[in-house]
Structure formats: structure tokens, C-alpha cells
Design a protein around this motif. Structure first.
Motif, mmCIF file in Angstrom:
data_model
loop_
_atom_site.group_PDB
_atom_site.id
_atom_site.type_symbol
_atom_site.label_atom_id
_atom_site.label_comp_id
_atom_site.label_asym_id
_atom_site.label_seq_id
_atom_site.Cartn_x
_atom_site.Cartn_y
_atom_site.Cartn_z
ATOM 1 N N TYR A 143 0.834 -1.206 0.000
ATOM 2 C CA TYR A 143 0.000 0.000 0.000
ATOM 3 C C TYR A 143 0.867 1.253 0.000
ATOM 4 O O TYR A 143 0.595 2.209 -0.726
ATOM 5 N N TRP A 144 1.906 1.233 0.810
ATOM 6 C CA TRP A 144 2.827 2.384 0.828
ATOM 7 C C TRP A 144 3.482 2.578 -0.528
ATOM 8 O O TRP A 144 3.668 3.710 -0.985
ATOM 9 N N LYS A 145 3.829 1.497 -1.183
ATOM 10 C CA LYS A 145 4.434 1.577 -2.512
ATOM 11 C C LYS A 145 3.458 2.181 -3.514
ATOM 12 O O LYS A 145 3.847 2.995 -4.365
ATOM 13 N N GLN A 146 2.188 1.802 -3.401
ATOM 14 C CA GLN A 146 1.195 2.327 -4.327
ATOM 15 C C GLN A 146 0.947 3.811 -4.083
ATOM 16 O O GLN A 146 0.673 4.563 -5.028
ATOM 17 N N ILE A 147 1.046 4.238 -2.838
ATOM 18 C CA ILE A 147 0.937 5.669 -2.540
ATOM 19 C C ILE A 147 2.027 6.442 -3.275
ATOM 20 O O ILE A 147 1.777 7.514 -3.840
ATOM 21 N N GLU A 148 3.239 5.902 -3.269
ATOM 22 C CA GLU A 148 4.348 6.542 -3.980
ATOM 23 C C GLU A 148 4.042 6.666 -5.463
ATOM 24 O O GLU A 148 4.308 7.710 -6.076
ATOM 25 N N GLN A 149 3.481 5.614 -6.059
ATOM 26 C CA GLN A 149 3.147 5.639 -7.476
ATOM 27 C C GLN A 149 2.075 6.689 -7.777
ATOM 28 O O GLN A 149 2.155 7.406 -8.779
ATOM 29 N N SER A 150 1.085 6.791 -6.907
ATOM 30 C CA SER A 150 0.029 7.791 -7.093
ATOM 31 C C SER A 150 0.593 9.198 -7.000
ATOM 32 O O SER A 150 0.214 10.091 -7.773
ATOM 33 N N ASN A 151 1.503 9.409 -6.070
ATOM 34 C CA ASN A 151 2.114 10.733 -5.913
ATOM 35 C C ASN A 151 2.978 11.102 -7.119
ATOM 36 O O ASN A 151 3.033 12.267 -7.522
ATOM 37 N N ILE A 152 3.653 10.102 -7.688
ATOM 38 C CA ILE A 152 4.492 10.352 -8.864
ATOM 39 C C ILE A 152 3.642 10.797 -10.054
ATOM 40 O O ILE A 152 3.950 11.785 -10.729
ATOM 41 N N SER A 153 2.550 10.072 -10.321
ATOM 42 C CA SER A 153 1.687 10.441 -11.450
ATOM 43 C C SER A 153 0.991 11.779 -11.195
ATOM 44 O O SER A 153 0.768 12.557 -12.135
ATOM 45 N N LEU A 154 0.681 12.068 -9.930
ATOM 46 C CA LEU A 154 0.064 13.358 -9.603
ATOM 47 C C LEU A 154 1.045 14.502 -9.852
ATOM 48 O O LEU A 154 0.674 15.543 -10.404
ATOM 49 N N GLU A 155 2.298 14.306 -9.478
ATOM 50 C CA GLU A 155 3.320 15.336 -9.705
ATOM 51 C C GLU A 155 3.516 15.590 -11.198
ATOM 52 O O GLU A 155 3.689 16.744 -11.620
ATOM 53 N N ARG A 156 3.494 14.528 -11.993
ATOM 54 C CA ARG A 156 3.637 14.687 -13.444
ATOM 55 C C ARG A 156 2.470 15.485 -14.014
ATOM 56 O O ARG A 156 2.650 16.371 -14.858
ATOM 57 N N TYR A 157 1.261 15.166 -13.563
ATOM 58 C CA TYR A 157 0.084 15.906 -14.030
ATOM 59 C C TYR A 157 0.199 17.383 -13.665
ATOM 60 O O TYR A 157 -0.028 18.260 -14.506
ATOM 61 N N MET A 158 0.545 17.653 -12.408
ATOM 62 C CA MET A 158 0.596 19.030 -11.937
ATOM 63 C C MET A 158 1.659 19.842 -12.670
ATOM 64 O O MET A 158 1.515 21.056 -12.839
ATOM 65 N N LEU A 159 2.718 19.187 -13.111
ATOM 66 C CA LEU A 159 3.769 19.882 -13.854
ATOM 67 C C LEU A 159 3.206 20.501 -15.132
ATOM 68 O O LEU A 159 3.417 21.694 -15.416
ATOM 69 N N TYR A 160 2.469 19.705 -15.912
ATOM 70 C CA TYR A 160 1.894 20.199 -17.162
ATOM 71 C C TYR A 160 0.668 21.065 -16.908
ATOM 72 O O TYR A 160 0.407 22.033 -17.637
ATOM 73 N N ARG A 161 -0.075 20.720 -15.879
ATOM 74 C CA ARG A 161 -1.262 21.510 -15.524
ATOM 75 C C ARG A 161 -0.864 22.931 -15.165
ATOM 76 O O ARG A 161 -1.487 23.902 -15.609
ATOM 77 N N ASN A 162 0.158 23.083 -14.339
ATOM 78 C CA ASN A 162 0.597 24.420 -13.926
ATOM 79 C C ASN A 162 1.130 25.226 -15.110
ATOM 80 O O ASN A 162 0.921 26.440 -15.192
ATOM 81 N N ALA A 163 1.813 24.533 -16.023
ATOM 82 C CA ALA A 163 2.324 25.218 -17.214
ATOM 83 C C ALA A 163 1.168 25.736 -18.067
ATOM 84 O O ALA A 163 1.232 26.862 -18.609
ATOM 85 N N SER A 164 0.112 24.945 -18.197
ATOM 86 C CA SER A 164 -1.032 25.378 -19.002
ATOM 87 C C SER A 164 -1.766 26.536 -18.332
ATOM 88 O O SER A 164 -2.239 27.462 -19.015
ATOM 89 N N ARG A 165 -1.856 26.521 -17.002
ATOM 90 C CA ARG A 165 -2.521 27.598 -16.288
ATOM 91 C C ARG A 165 -1.752 28.920 -16.452
ATOM 92 O O ARG A 165 -2.357 29.995 -16.624
ATOM 93 N N GLU A 166 -0.445 28.851 -16.409
ATOM 94 C CA GLU A 166 0.355 30.060 -16.608
ATOM 95 C C GLU A 166 0.148 30.623 -18.004
ATOM 96 O O GLU A 166 0.079 31.847 -18.198
ATOM 97 N N LEU A 167 0.050 29.724 -18.973
ATOM 98 C CA LEU A 167 -0.149 30.164 -20.349
ATOM 99 C C LEU A 167 -1.535 30.773 -20.553
ATOM 100 O O LEU A 167 -1.693 31.749 -21.301
ATOM 101 N N VAL A 168 -2.538 30.225 -19.888
ATOM 102 C CA VAL A 168 -3.909 30.727 -20.013
ATOM 103 C C VAL A 168 -3.984 32.203 -19.645
ATOM 104 O O VAL A 168 -4.651 32.998 -20.334
ATOM 105 N N PHE A 169 -3.297 32.596 -18.588
ATOM 106 C CA PHE A 169 -3.347 33.990 -18.141
ATOM 107 C C PHE A 169 -2.694 34.940 -19.147
ATOM 108 O O PHE A 169 -2.864 36.160 -19.041
ATOM 109 N N LYS A 170 -1.949 34.394 -20.097
ATOM 110 C CA LYS A 170 -1.315 35.210 -21.122
ATOM 111 C C LYS A 170 -2.110 35.226 -22.427
ATOM 112 O O LYS A 170 -1.774 35.980 -23.340
ATOM 113 N N LEU A 171 -3.141 34.374 -22.496
ATOM 114 C CA LEU A 171 -3.897 34.250 -23.742
ATOM 115 C C LEU A 171 -5.227 34.995 -23.736
ATOM 116 O O LEU A 171 -5.651 35.495 -24.776
#
Length: 244
Positions: A143-171
Motif C-alpha cells: 500500500y505504501w508503494k502504491q501511494i508513492e506511485q500515485s504521488n508520482i503520477s500526480l506530480e507529473r500531471y501538476m507539472l503540465y497543468r501548472n504550465a497550461s494555467r500560466e499560459l492561459v493567463f497570457k492568452l
């Protein structure tokens, strides 16, 4: 002439010394057994306390995971809709409100709150040794290992999500009236575009597509696996430790 008689203490037989030694040894040994039994009892009680506490944490986690899975599903659906519209969208001075809504929902702030009240104690204090049931301890580690996997995929999502949000404010311009429920009430029909550069709009499309793909192909799968593992672990602990 007086004669002095010396009194002699009769010598003890070897068997007497043997029994004295045996009784002393027996007393020490029984004391050792009693102390050892007490330590086992204390550790067994601590084990039960950790299991009950972990069961409570898992019950909280399952509720949180259901919420996170629901939000991930929303991100996937609106990412598909936003990308489909953006691919054929030609930048002009205005952008329709529905597209703004799709982009906003596609870039939601996904989060995941794992209850680590008990897990942190088990990890940091070396208390995992108290969990004597091998099947339970193995599933806890899984279970602890799966938590790590969930956090990794969440961090990857947030990386691109935050980049898109920054771009939106410029568009395009986001006025103060833009908030929860404003689009549904139809208070805004169009938003003023700041930058019509096609490359930037293509970049936005790419970012939304990637964040949606990460959510579909990794994050929601990890969340579902974590939820399944949490349920399995909770069920196993209830069975093995007779939890109510």
C-alpha cells in the motif's frame, strides 16, 4: 588442666548445595519468563493499537481516493473536450465562454491527501516489527508503494497543468466576475483574447492533451489500484485481528 573442645559445624552434603543452586536458578529463570511474557503482552497490545489506528486511516483514505478518482475522471472528460475544440479553433479577438469552461475544468487542481498518522509511526519508530502477521505486513508495504506511485503520477500531471494555467493567463483576460457557477448562469459569453499567436494556442493544446493523457493512462489507474489495495488491506486486518 583444662581441656578445650572445639565445636565443628557439620559439613553440608553436596546435594544441599545443588538444591540451593537449583532454587536460585529456578527463581531467576521464572523471573525471566515472567518479564519476557510481560514484554510480549505489551508488544501484542501495541500491535493491536497500531492495527486499529491504521484501519481508521484506511477508512479515511478510501473516502479521499473515491473523491480523487471522481476528479480525475472529470479532468479526463474535459481535457478531451477542450483539445477537440482547440484543434479546430482559430484565434481571434474573442474566445467563447464554453471553451474557457472546458479548459478550466481540464486543468483542475488534482490533489491527494493520504492519512499518514499511523504509517509515519510505523516507519519512523521501527514499529513495523510489531506487525507479526506476514500477510498483513506485506500488504501494508504494498500500500505504501502504491501511494508513492500515485504521488508520482500526480506530480507529473501538476507539472503540465501548472504550465497550461500560466499560459492561459497570457492568452485571454479573466475578469473578476469569472468564478464558480458564472458560466452556468450565462453571465459571460465571450472573453477578450490577449495574444492570438497560433504557436501559443498550439502549446496550450499540447499541455492540456498531455495532462489529460497522464491522468487517463497513469494517475487514475494508480488511484484505482491504491483504492483496491486499501480495501484489501482493511478487509484482511479485520479478518486477522477480529476488528469490528
Amino acid at each position: 588442666m583444662e581441656v578445650h573442645h572445639h565445636s565443628h559445624t557439620p559439613r553440608k552434603k553436596w546435594s544441599h548445595y545443588f538444591w540451593e543452586f537449583f532454587m536460585l536458578f529456578l527463581a531467576v529463570f521464572c523471573g525471566f519468563l515472567a518479564e519476557n511474557q510481560r514484554e510480549h503482552y505489551v508488544e501484542h497490545q501495541r500491535e493491536k493499537q497500531f492495527i486499529r489506528s491504521l484501519a481508521e486511516d484506511l477508512a479515511t483514505d478510501t473516502v479521499e481516493l473515491k473523491r480523487a478518482i471522481g476528479k480525475a475522471d472529470t479532468v479526463i472528460r474535459f481535457s478531451d473536450s477542450a483539445v477537440r475544440i482547440l484543434r479546430s479553433h482559430v484565434a481571434s479577438e474573442k474566445i467563447p465562454a464554453p471553451l474557457v469552461g472546458f479548459v478550466g475544468r481540464a486543468g483542475q487542481n488534482q490533489n491527494l491527501i493520504n492519512t499518514d498518522r499511523t504509517s509515519s509511526q510505523l516507519k519512523n519508530s521501527g514499529a513495523m516489527r510489531l506487525i507479526r502477521n506476514r500477510e498483513v505486513s506485506n500488504l501494508i508495504l504494498a500500500y505504501w508503494k502504491q501511494i508513492e506511485q500515485s504521488n508520482i503520477s500526480l506530480e507529473r500531471y501538476m507539472l503540465y497543468r501548472n504550465a497550461s494555467r500560466e499560459l492561459v493567463f497570457k492568452l485571454w483576460v479573466i475578469p473578476e466576475v469569472y468564478g464558480a457557477g458564472s458560466l452556468e448562469r450565462g453571465t459571460i459569453e465571450q472573453y477578450r483574447v490577449i495574444d492570438q499567436d497560433p504557436k501559443k494556442w498550439d502549446e496550450l493544446t499540447n499541455l492540456i492533451a498531455i495532462s489529460g493523457t497522464i491522468t487517463r493512462q497513469a494517475h487514475i489507474i494508480n488511484l484505482s489500484r491504491q483504492l483496491t489495495t486499501a480495501r484489501d488491506l482493511l478487509s484482511l486486518m479485520q479478518k486477522e485481528y477480529h476488528l469490528k
